[in-house]
Motif scaffolding. Structure first.
Motif, PDB file in Angstrom:
ATOM      1  N   LEU A 126       0.843  -1.203   0.000  1.00  0.00           N
ATOM      2  CA  LEU A 126       0.000   0.000   0.000  1.00  0.00           C
ATOM      3  C   LEU A 126       0.876   1.249   0.000  1.00  0.00           C
ATOM      4  CD1 LEU A 126      -2.875  -0.730   2.573  1.00  0.00           C
ATOM      5  CD2 LEU A 126      -3.053  -0.592   0.081  1.00  0.00           C
ATOM      6  N   ILE A 127       1.977   1.179   0.759  1.00  0.00           N
ATOM      7  CA  ILE A 127       2.855   2.350   0.873  1.00  0.00           C
ATOM      8  C   ILE A 127       3.705   2.497  -0.377  1.00  0.00           C
ATOM      9  CG2 ILE A 127       4.698   3.392   2.271  1.00  0.00           C
ATOM     10  CD1 ILE A 127       1.874   3.274   3.605  1.00  0.00           C
ATOM     11  N   SER A 128       4.269   1.375  -0.881  1.00  0.00           N
ATOM     12  CA  SER A 128       4.991   1.504  -2.152  1.00  0.00           C
ATOM     13  C   SER A 128       4.590   0.349  -3.070  1.00  0.00           C
ATOM     14  CB  SER A 128       6.499   1.592  -1.922  1.00  0.00           C
ATOM     15  OG  SER A 128       7.073   0.367  -1.829  1.00  0.00           O
ATOM     16  N   PRO A 129       3.678   0.635  -3.997  1.00  0.00           N
ATOM     17  CA  PRO A 129       3.019  -0.370  -4.843  1.00  0.00           C
ATOM     18  C   PRO A 129       3.961  -1.356  -5.525  1.00  0.00           C
ATOM     19  CG  PRO A 129       1.933   1.730  -5.115  1.00  0.00           C
ATOM     20  CD  PRO A 129       3.107   1.967  -4.221  1.00  0.00           C
ATOM     21  N   ARG A 130       5.199  -0.929  -5.865  1.00  0.00           N
ATOM     22  CA  ARG A 130       6.115  -1.863  -6.543  1.00  0.00           C
ATOM     23  C   ARG A 130       6.432  -3.053  -5.639  1.00  0.00           C
ATOM     24  NH1 ARG A 130       8.678   2.422  -7.083  1.00  0.00           N
ATOM     25  NH2 ARG A 130      10.243   1.748  -5.578  1.00  0.00           N
ATOM     26  N   ASP A 131       6.322  -2.872  -4.312  1.00  0.00           N
ATOM     27  CA  ASP A 131       6.712  -3.932  -3.375  1.00  0.00           C
ATOM     28  C   ASP A 131       5.619  -4.967  -3.156  1.00  0.00           C
ATOM     29  OD1 ASP A 131       8.652  -1.745  -1.162  1.00  0.00           O
ATOM     30  OD2 ASP A 131       9.092  -2.697  -3.091  1.00  0.00           O
ATOM     31  N   LEU A 132       4.417  -4.736  -3.709  1.00  0.00           N
ATOM     32  CA  LEU A 132       3.287  -5.624  -3.414  1.00  0.00           C
ATOM     33  C   LEU A 132       3.613  -7.072  -3.787  1.00  0.00           C
ATOM     34  CD1 LEU A 132       0.291  -5.054  -2.360  1.00  0.00           C
ATOM     35  CD2 LEU A 132      -0.376  -5.629  -4.680  1.00  0.00           C
ATOM     36  N   ALA A 133       4.158  -7.276  -5.000  1.00  0.00           N
ATOM     37  CA  ALA A 133       4.399  -8.646  -5.462  1.00  0.00           C
ATOM     38  C   ALA A 133       5.386  -9.378  -4.546  1.00  0.00           C
ATOM     39  CB  ALA A 133       4.927  -8.611  -6.888  1.00  0.00           C
ATOM     40  N   LYS A 134       6.320  -8.631  -3.957  1.00  0.00           N
ATOM     41  CA  LYS A 134       7.335  -9.276  -3.103  1.00  0.00           C
ATOM     42  C   LYS A 134       6.731  -9.820  -1.816  1.00  0.00           C
ATOM     43  CE  LYS A 134      10.849  -5.960  -4.554  1.00  0.00           C
ATOM     44  NZ  LYS A 134      11.253  -4.643  -4.061  1.00  0.00           N
ATOM     45  N   ALA A 135       5.551  -9.300  -1.435  1.00  0.00           N
ATOM     46  CA  ALA A 135       4.934  -9.721  -0.169  1.00  0.00           C
ATOM     47  C   ALA A 135       4.094 -10.984  -0.338  1.00  0.00           C
ATOM     48  CB  ALA A 135       4.082  -8.585   0.384  1.00  0.00           C
ATOM     49  N   VAL A 136       3.838 -11.393  -1.591  1.00  0.00           N
ATOM     50  CA  VAL A 136       2.993 -12.576  -1.831  1.00  0.00           C
ATOM     51  C   VAL A 136       3.752 -13.848  -1.458  1.00  0.00           C
ATOM     52  CG1 VAL A 136       1.782 -13.928  -3.605  1.00  0.00           C
ATOM     53  CG2 VAL A 136       1.703 -11.429  -3.662  1.00  0.00           C
ATOM     54  N   SER A 186      -3.346  11.979   3.716  1.00  0.00           N
ATOM     55  CA  SER A 186      -3.180  13.184   2.880  1.00  0.00           C
ATOM     56  C   SER A 186      -3.175  12.858   1.395  1.00  0.00           C
ATOM     57  CB  SER A 186      -1.873  13.873   3.267  1.00  0.00           C
ATOM     58  OG  SER A 186      -0.853  12.907   3.188  1.00  0.00           O
ATOM     59  N   ASP A 187      -3.262  11.557   1.031  1.00  0.00           N
ATOM     60  CA  ASP A 187      -3.254  11.179  -0.395  1.00  0.00           C
ATOM     61  C   ASP A 187      -4.689  11.226  -0.920  1.00  0.00           C
ATOM     62  OD1 ASP A 187      -2.319   8.113  -2.210  1.00  0.00           O
ATOM     63  OD2 ASP A 187      -3.215  10.012  -2.859  1.00  0.00           O
ATOM     64  N   LYS A 188      -4.958  12.171  -1.846  1.00  0.00           N
ATOM     65  CA  LYS A 188      -6.319  12.305  -2.399  1.00  0.00           C
ATOM     66  C   LYS A 188      -6.796  11.003  -3.033  1.00  0.00           C
ATOM     67  CE  LYS A 188      -7.398  16.819  -1.956  1.00  0.00           C
ATOM     68  NZ  LYS A 188      -6.798  16.649  -0.590  1.00  0.00           N
ATOM     69  N   LYS A 189      -5.861  10.222  -3.586  1.00  0.00           N
ATOM     70  CA  LYS A 189      -6.258   8.987  -4.275  1.00  0.00           C
ATOM     71  C   LYS A 189      -6.075   7.757  -3.379  1.00  0.00           C
ATOM     72  CE  LYS A 189      -5.897   9.786  -9.194  1.00  0.00           C
ATOM     73  NZ  LYS A 189      -4.956  10.879  -9.582  1.00  0.00           N
ATOM     74  N   ARG A 190      -6.114   7.984  -2.052  1.00  0.00           N
ATOM     75  CA  ARG A 190      -5.797   6.883  -1.131  1.00  0.00           C
ATOM     76  C   ARG A 190      -6.748   5.693  -1.313  1.00  0.00           C
ATOM     77  NH1 ARG A 190      -7.909  10.923   2.117  1.00  0.00           N
ATOM     78  NH2 ARG A 190      -9.766  10.411   3.315  1.00  0.00           N
ATOM     79  N   ALA A 191      -7.979   5.937  -1.795  1.00  0.00           N
ATOM     80  CA  ALA A 191      -8.943   4.835  -1.925  1.00  0.00           C
ATOM     81  C   ALA A 191      -8.541   3.855  -3.033  1.00  0.00           C
ATOM     82  CB  ALA A 191     -10.338   5.388  -2.228  1.00  0.00           C
ATOM     83  N   LEU A 192      -7.662   4.295  -3.939  1.00  0.00           N
ATOM     84  CA  LEU A 192      -7.372   3.466  -5.118  1.00  0.00           C
ATOM     85  C   LEU A 192      -5.988   2.835  -5.065  1.00  0.00           C
ATOM     86  CD1 LEU A 192      -8.925   5.984  -7.682  1.00  0.00           C
ATOM     87  CD2 LEU A 192      -9.960   3.858  -6.859  1.00  0.00           C
ATOM     88  N   ARG A 193      -5.331   2.933  -3.922  1.00  0.00           N
ATOM     89  CA  ARG A 193      -3.963   2.409  -3.779  1.00  0.00           C
ATOM     90  C   ARG A 193      -3.875   0.915  -4.098  1.00  0.00           C
ATOM     91  NH1 ARG A 193       0.956   4.818  -1.303  1.00  0.00           N
ATOM     92  NH2 ARG A 193       0.453   7.030  -1.464  1.00  0.00           N
ATOM     93  N   LEU A 194      -4.732   0.112  -3.464  1.00  0.00           N
ATOM     94  CA  LEU A 194      -4.670  -1.337  -3.677  1.00  0.00           C
ATOM     95  C   LEU A 194      -5.019  -1.679  -5.118  1.00  0.00           C
ATOM     96  CD1 LEU A 194      -4.191  -4.129  -2.363  1.00  0.00           C
ATOM     97  CD2 LEU A 194      -6.654  -4.202  -1.903  1.00  0.00           C
ATOM     98  N   ARG A 195      -6.024  -0.993  -5.639  1.00  0.00           N
ATOM     99  CA  ARG A 195      -6.464  -1.257  -7.017  1.00  0.00           C
ATOM    100  C   ARG A 195      -5.309  -1.050  -7.992  1.00  0.00           C
ATOM    101  NH1 ARG A 195     -11.446  -1.031  -9.724  1.00  0.00           N
ATOM    102  NH2 ARG A 195     -11.339  -0.280 -11.862  1.00  0.00           N
ATOM    103  N   SER A 196      -4.573   0.063  -7.866  1.00  0.00           N
ATOM    104  CA  SER A 196      -3.502   0.293  -8.833  1.00  0.00           C
ATOM    105  C   SER A 196      -2.315  -0.636  -8.551  1.00  0.00           C
ATOM    106  CB  SER A 196      -3.087   1.761  -8.887  1.00  0.00           C
ATOM    107  OG  SER A 196      -2.858   2.241  -7.613  1.00  0.00           O
ATOM    108  N   ALA A 197      -2.061  -0.944  -7.272  1.00  0.00           N
ATOM    109  CA  ALA A 197      -0.937  -1.841  -6.965  1.00  0.00           C
ATOM    110  C   ALA A 197      -1.190  -3.245  -7.513  1.00  0.00           C
ATOM    111  CB  ALA A 197      -0.712  -1.901  -5.471  1.00  0.00           C
TER     112      ALA A 197
END
Ligand SMILES: Nc1ncnc2c1ncn2[C@@H]1O[C@H](COP(=O)(O)OP(=O)(O)OP(=O)(O)O)[C@@H](O)[C@H]1O
Ligand SMILES: Nc1ncnc2c1ncn2[C@@H]1O[C@H](COP(=O)(O)OP(=O)(O)OP(=O)(O)O)[C@@H](O)[C@H]1O
Ligand SMILES: [Mg+2]
Ligand SMILES: [Mg+2]
Lengths: 256, 256
Positions: free
Chosen positions: A64-74, A100-111
């Protein structure tokens, strides 16, 4: 085409985690590559596949904090075709960290965009709230399943959960539908359960899964053994119900 | 000297609302002026005394945003000596609205200073999370009661809840103690319940209330009638257990 389903209900203790874990395991048993995502800081879904949350090096929080790292957590689980994106208490920080991130709701979706093509199904377990973690799960999903305990508070909270989903859909312009309402922890011996179940079917008719999950102690025993109940005791009434839910879910997919 | 108790557990569906409502009603039956505060946007405690959340003009949320308004939101209930500070879904906005206030954790505590002298006891129901609403409730309290379902996830989450309370205590310099752990929804027929109960008593000994709340369908029926179970069906096993909890709680106060 990956199908992503969030298991949502603001009401606590209605069987969200139990449904997410057993549906994901059921789909994996049908030999479809499945990802279970734990979006709850309680990390119950993570525990139910035998992982210890405090020992994890990477979790969904990192993604969630840095989307590139998502795959490494699987991680793979001991169950064939089932992987998990686990959680731990770090997720508690997400609400404040992302505010403070206006697009915070879409973090998981884009990651998930880069990750999801490897899986036929993604099942997301949510915490008992309508906060930023649940919003992220709903916005990353094609549809949602709402487990419902056949009791008064659960019924009262249902219209609130449905209203909230409609608001997310409209404000964010996403096509999220309700896959179904799942009657769970049903104790058919009590009048209360049958009355609430009848009321739910009367109001929501087609949207209610025909499979009903009975209250069955083997379901509550399974997490202590680090296994979904469909692997802990496949012959139990709880397991049989989750296997028929998986079948009902996969068959209805074919009809779309 | 007013005693303020928060009913806390991050795990959902463990009997927090049921304990808050019936303990507050039990203390009121002992003719002590009691205030029940609903800090959960689900507003289940508000429903269980017969109020409809969507019809409320003022709620605890108004008092969090402007402390002078807190007293105006307090209502009498049909139960003698019991008042309520009700909630509705507006509370969902508190997390975002208060995020920039450095002292946001102490909002309820300072708003209650002017109000609490009218009451001998204040009981606060919390949502299933460790977010800003639960933090406000803990910081406004002298002690906390942790209802615990005798099942695996609940046991696993307990040490996390206790850790979180220790952190609040140290960072905010408050003297909040654990009043007790309450074994609830206990189904003495299952091996699982008895094993978990034995484990809790072994680890936490003196901190566990001797009263155990049995699983009893009359407890789950009561909210549909807008009454605490001790008024809905005083002869039921559930009511008898909550009355003995009230007695145990009030007697232990005398010993301090
Ligand atoms: N069909 C069932 N029969 C018996 N016990 C069940 C059943 N389904 C779930 N349980 C047990 O009931 C408790 C609540 O279920 P679960 O934790 O899955 O709910 P949840 O909605 O995920 O809770 P939370 O709101 O805390 O996330 C757990 O201890 C679980 O093992
Ligand atoms: N002793 C009991 N016997 C039978 N049913 C119970 C008992 N205690 C609570 N219940 C029922 O179990 C469900 C969960 O209880 P309750 O809502 O009080 O838990 P909670 O911890 O407040 O849930 P949440 O985490 O959503 O706030 C409710 O439907 C309630 O009526
Ligand atoms: Mg859960
Ligand atoms: Mg509650």
């Amino acid at each position: 085409m990956t199908r992503t389903i969030a298991i949502v209900n603001q009401k606590g203790g209605v069987g969200k985690t139990t449904t997410a874990v057993n549906l994901a395991a059921g789909i994996a048993l049908a030999e479809k590559p499945t990802l279970l995502i734990d979006m709850d800081p309680q990390a119950n879904a993570t525990m139910s596949v035998g992982l210890r949350p405090e020992e994890l090096e990477r979790t969904v929080y990192d993604g969630l904090i840095s989307p590139r790292d998502l795959a490494k957590a699987v991680q793979k689980t001991p169950i064939g075709h089932l992987s998990i994106l686990p959680a731990n208490a770090d997720l508690l920080a997400a609400e404040v960290k992302l505010v403070s991130d206006k697009k915070r709701a879409l973090r998981l979706r884009s990651a998930l965009e880069a990750l999801s093509p490897q899986f036929s199904h993604i099942i997301i377990d949510c915490p008992p709230s309508l906060g930023i973690l649940t919003v992220n799960a709903i916005c990353a999903s094609d549809s949602i399943i709402i487990p419902l305990q056949c009791e008064y508070y659960s019924l009262e909270g249902l219209s609130r959960t449905l209203d909230a989903i409609r608001v997310f859909r409209e404000t964010l312009g996403l096509h999220i539908k309700v896959e179904g309402l799942l009657l769970s922890m049903m104790d058919s011996r009590t009048k209360l359960s049958s009355e609430v179940a009848a009321e739910v079917r009367a109001h929501f008719a087609a949207k209610v899964f025909s499979t009903v999950i009975p209250r069955n102690v083997r379901v509550a025993e399974a997490p202590g053994h680090g296994k979904p109940v469909i692997l802990y005791d496949v012959g139990s009434r709880g397991s049989q119900a989750f296997l028929s839910l998986t079948e009902e879910f996969l068959t209805s997919e074919g009809k779309e």
